[in-house]
Design a protein around this motif. Structure first.
Motif, short mmCIF file in Angstrom:
data_model
loop_
_atom_site.label_atom_id
_atom_site.label_comp_id
_atom_site.label_asym_id
_atom_site.label_seq_id
_atom_site.Cartn_x
_atom_site.Cartn_y
_atom_site.Cartn_z
N MET A 220 7.20 -13.67 -9.94
CA MET A 220 6.54 -14.91 -10.35
C MET A 220 7.29 -15.52 -11.54
O MET A 220 7.75 -14.79 -12.41
CB MET A 220 5.08 -14.63 -10.76
N LYS B 228 6.75 -9.22 -10.69
CA LYS B 228 5.92 -9.59 -9.54
C LYS B 228 6.52 -10.76 -8.77
O LYS B 228 5.87 -11.34 -7.92
CB LYS B 228 4.51 -9.94 -10.02
N ILE C 256 12.03 -14.82 -13.90
CA ILE C 256 11.09 -14.31 -12.90
C ILE C 256 10.67 -12.90 -13.32
O ILE C 256 11.52 -12.07 -13.63
CB ILE C 256 11.75 -14.27 -11.50
#
Length: 136
Positions: free
Chosen positions: A115, A113, A110
């Motif tokens: 993501m 951000k 990850i």
């Protein structure tokens, strides 16, 4: 790759004098952190880069008990890696070379951000390193 060694601590045992099952998951993490250090991609390095690698799943099959003060030798391998998800395999043996437990943990990467990241694109050097370590 150097094997990881863990000495069973007294506090890791239960009322029956054997290692509590929850400790094997901790030992898997200890050995995974050591493995990543050995390949030059420590968790500290990831965190400095704003990357985290959470556990998506974990499993452990117990074969033989361990007790205080046994030494458990843990061999870590990369069982799967596809650029997004990585699966580590753990083989834990006692001093007699007998398998005491086998486990797997799967992780993703990850970015800062929060993501999911495609390692091949974001960190090609890490991607190449991980690809080279996948066992057949």
């Amino acid at each position: 790759m150097k094997e990881y060694k863990h000495t069973v601590q007294y506090y890791e045992t239960d009322k029956m004098g054997i290692s509590h099952h929850s400790n094997y998951i901790r030992w898997m993490e200890e050995s995974r952190v050591d493995f990543l250090d050995q390949i030059g991609w420590s968790y500290s390095k990831f965190e400095e880069m704003g990357i985290i690698s959470p556990v998506a799943s974990v499993e452990c099959a117990f074969k033989k008990p361990t007790t205080f003060p046994d030494t458990v030798t843990i061999v870590v391998n990369i069982a799967e890696y596809n650029g997004v998800k990585i699966v580590f395999k753990y083989t834990m043996k006692n001093d007699n070379g007998e398998v005491v437990a086998e486990g797997k943990s799967s992780h993703c990467f990850i970015d800062s951000k929060k993501m999911p990241m495609l390692v091949k694109k974001s960190l090609p050097e890490l991607h190449e390193t991980l690809m080279s370590l996948v066992i057949a």
